[in-house]
Scaffold this motif. Structure first.
Motif, short mmCIF file in Angstrom:
data_model
loop_
_atom_site.label_atom_id
_atom_site.label_comp_id
_atom_site.label_asym_id
_atom_site.label_seq_id
_atom_site.Cartn_x
_atom_site.Cartn_y
_atom_site.Cartn_z
N ILE A 182 140.74 109.49 44.67
CA ILE A 182 140.49 110.49 44.25
C ILE A 182 138.82 110.13 44.09
O ILE A 182 137.98 110.68 44.41
CB ILE A 182 141.13 111.20 43.48
N PRO A 183 138.64 108.72 42.90
CA PRO A 183 137.32 108.71 42.69
C PRO A 183 136.49 108.07 43.82
O PRO A 183 135.48 108.81 43.99
CB PRO A 183 137.77 107.42 41.81
N GLN A 184 137.01 107.67 45.04
CA GLN A 184 136.33 107.31 46.36
C GLN A 184 135.11 108.11 46.67
O GLN A 184 134.70 108.70 47.17
CB GLN A 184 137.17 105.93 46.94
N PHE A 185 136.43 109.77 46.70
CA PHE A 185 136.06 110.35 46.93
C PHE A 185 134.90 111.11 46.46
O PHE A 185 134.02 111.41 47.01
CB PHE A 185 137.23 111.36 47.47
N ASN A 201 144.45 100.56 61.88
CA ASN A 201 145.38 101.69 61.56
C ASN A 201 145.25 102.27 60.21
O ASN A 201 146.72 102.85 60.06
CB ASN A 201 146.76 100.33 61.57
N ASN A 202 144.53 101.96 60.19
CA ASN A 202 144.24 102.23 58.30
C ASN A 202 144.18 104.56 59.01
O ASN A 202 143.54 104.32 59.30
CB ASN A 202 142.51 103.10 57.52
N PHE A 203 144.69 104.91 57.31
CA PHE A 203 145.05 106.62 57.79
C PHE A 203 144.90 107.48 56.62
O PHE A 203 144.10 108.36 56.97
CB PHE A 203 146.76 106.26 58.43
N LEU A 204 145.49 107.11 55.54
CA LEU A 204 145.31 107.72 53.83
C LEU A 204 143.42 108.09 54.89
O LEU A 204 143.25 109.28 54.09
CB LEU A 204 145.36 107.43 53.06
N TRP A 205 142.41 107.20 54.08
CA TRP A 205 141.64 107.24 53.84
C TRP A 205 140.57 107.91 54.88
O TRP A 205 139.75 109.13 54.34
CB TRP A 205 140.78 105.57 53.12
N PRO A 206 140.58 107.66 56.05
CA PRO A 206 139.71 108.52 56.76
C PRO A 206 140.30 110.05 56.90
O PRO A 206 139.81 110.46 56.99
CB PRO A 206 140.34 108.22 58.01
N LEU A 207 141.93 110.13 56.53
CA LEU A 207 142.38 111.83 56.65
C LEU A 207 142.06 112.57 55.63
O LEU A 207 141.29 114.06 55.98
CB LEU A 207 143.78 111.91 56.39
#
Lengths: 305, 272
Positions: free
Chosen positions: B121-124, B204-210
């Motif tokens: 959330i902070p990164q976003f 394989n990174n998913f959540l952050w790119p999502l």
């Protein structure tokens, strides 16, 4: 961002173990600077900021201080309890089964098989390099109630079709199966590495004393593996609390929230309802739980060191 | 007794292999069959001839080439930069005694316990404020200083002999040259191991790119897979082909470099 490491600039450098002090100079700080600066900006700052956020609530687009409102709400939120419960169930069932399977596989590879050891190691490790999304997608088809190969195999043994992804109980089982499939190989490799550093003379001494293979396993292998097992269990616990990709793609948290994990619930609050304050409060409760669990695991398993 | 033990071992291995590799076989069979044939009872376990049809459908449905390209660019850049950053940090943590070393290292270790989801959330907000969401850098930057990679690098950098460093210093070698020209080449296998770990992680990174990616032209492979899997009338042939495309590159790399990869994972658990 201020970098505490760089502020040491003016102080005299503490000399290395033996090396001449003047030569080393600022070098270590230069080497860690990129990592520390990036870490502070993208991890350190978010850690602090999400703690601050967890005490705020959004009113008409503005974050306002809300004291413990989010946390109080959280403790009355039955959905949060359900998500927490789901995560704990997965933790208690999955981690022991997975660790046990990893121990068995590692021991079999370590002791018995010499010829295909390398190939087998690679084979068992392949799920670990697969993306969690891809794993979930493949199992979506395998676990299909009407057409899936899993139910086909069961019916050919005379067992009735299981509504894997459509029933609250079986959806949890499915999620656990997929996580076990994905992570057993990873833990096996860690344990295999641990087995390789156990001194051989321990086993020789036990053989002279007439100990059988089971006796050797329980009185030498397991105790010697303790630190490695602790590492595996702590990492798996942390991993389970971060369980997201599989649940999101396999079941979407359903049916009726049976597979909603805490991080899935966090994501929903943050990025579907855009309630950043509430989501941050969830995050911090998870942080505290992981810290407590890790502490307990260290206490229980690490009594020697 | 010995025979029974041996038999038991082979049974364990056979079952293990069946469970481990079965789903992959099913994935590949799926990629070459039509959705209808995949859903037949009894299941069709033989590779079919629908690969090109599935491929055409997939390309029509979603821009898989763009996703492959995005994933590649992001992952390669990330691996190179994060690899160098963590090698340098790991080297300093392993080979120098300096003020603040232990607290800084402890800080990195403790941060591994914090679930990544707590940070997004902070990164976003951070990236939204900079106006660089939906970009390659938004995906690459946040984990460039990856604590677990720094930890693994430190473990292996410890094995650089102090005597080599001493004699290089006596010969007048500077600290930076020592890192780039002496230590780094010596540590290449270990750096390779950690780099493969970083590569797999980012691929394989998913959540952050999502969260960080908004437009279709920026999708990475896991996102594409997730979207295909969430479509209403699932075309399983297409889906399995997309899954195959997303795991194949990492499989091939893993097959060639597995020795280093496994050494890298193992070095995290077993100290000295």
């Amino acid at each position: 961002m201020s970098n505490p490491a760089l502020q040491e600039k003016t102080k005299p450098f503490k000399k290395g173990r033996k090396g001449p002090k003047s030569q080393v100079g600022m070098a270590p700080y230069v080497f860690i600077a990129p990592a520390i600066i990036l870490f502070l900006l993208f991890t350190g700052y978010p850690i602090v900021y999400s703690l601050v956020l967890s005490f705020t609530t959004n009113e008409a687009g503005v974050n306002v201080f809300a004291a413990f409102e989010n946390y109080l709400r959280l403790f009355q939120d039955s959905l949060f309890y359900e998500a927490l419960f789901n995560t704990f169930i997965i933790l208690i069932v999955q981690v022991p089964i997975m660790t046990m399977m990893a121990v068995i596989l590692a021991n079999v590879l370590h002791s018995g098989i010499h010829r295909f050891k390398g190939v087998l190691r690679v084979a068992f490790f392949t799920p670990t390099v697969t993306s969690l999304v891809a794993a979930a997608i493949i199992f979506l088809l395998i676990l299909n109630q009407d057409f899936g190969i899993m139910n086909y195999m069961l019916t050919s043994f005379g067992i009735e079709r299981i509504p894997w992804l459509n029933d609250p109980f079986w959806a949890k089982v499915s999620l656990i199966m997929v996580t076990i499939w994905r992570w057993t190989g990873y833990n096996m490799i860690i344990i295999l590495a641990g087995l390789q550093v156990i001194p051989k003379d321990l086993y020789e001494a036990a053989s002279i004393d007439g100990a059988g293979p089971l006796k050797k396993f329980f009185s030498i292998t397991l105790p010697q593996l303790k630190p490695v097992l602790l590492f595996a269990v702590v990492m798996s616990t942390i991993g389970t609390f971060q369980l997201f990709d599989e649940a999101f793609n396999l079941t979407g948290g359903g049916p009726i929230n049976a597979t909603t994990t805490v991080t899935l619930y966090l994501y929903e609050n943050g990025f579907e309802y855009f309630d950043f304050g509430y989501a941050s409060a969830i995050a911090y409760v998870v942080v505290v739980i992981i810290a407590i669990l890790s502490f307990i695991q260290f206490k229980v398993a690490g009594d020697r060191e | 007794m010995k025979l029974v033990g041996k038999l038991l071992k082979y049974i364990v291995i056979a079952i293990g292999l069946f469970i481990t590799l079965g789903p992959f076989y099913w994935m590949v069979v799926g990629a070459t069959n039509s959705s209808g044939s995949l859903l037949s009872v009894p299941p069709n376990l033989i590779p079919g001839n629908q690969l090109l049809v599935n491929f055409r459908n997939l390309v029509d449905n979603i821009d898989i080439f763009q996703a492959l390209w995005n994933s590649t660019i992001i992952t390669v850049t990330f691996t190179l930069v994060a690899g160098l950053i963590s090698a340098a940090a790991g080297y300093a943590f392993a080979k120098y005694k300096f003020k603040g070393r232990d607290p800084l290292f402890a800080m990195l270790l403790v941060s591994m316990m914090i679930p990544y989801q707590a940070l997004i959330i902070p990164q976003f907000e951070l990236f939204a404020n900079f106006g660089i969401l939906n970009s390659y850098s938004a995906i690459i930057l946040p984990q460039l200083a990856y604590p677990f990679a720094i930890f693994l690098m430190r473990q292996s950098m410890k094995s650089i002999p102090n005597s080599i460093m001493e004699s290089a210093r006596i010969d007048g070698c500077g600290e930076y040259r020592m890192f780039f020209q002496i230590s780094l080449p010596m540590m290449l296998p270990a750096i390779g191991a950690v780099s493969i770990f970083l590569f797999t992680h980012q691929w394989n990174n998913f959540l952050w790119p999502l969260v960080a990616i908004v437009t279709e032209d920026m999708y990475t492979l896991p996102i594409v897979l997730s979207i295909l899997g969430g479509q209403d009338n699932l075309d399983y042939g297409q889906l399995m082909l997309a899954a195959t495309i997303s795991v194949l590159p990492i499989f091939i790399m893993f097959l060639f470099l597995q020795r280093y990869f496994i050494a890298g994972i193992a070095s995290g658990a077993v100290k000295e």
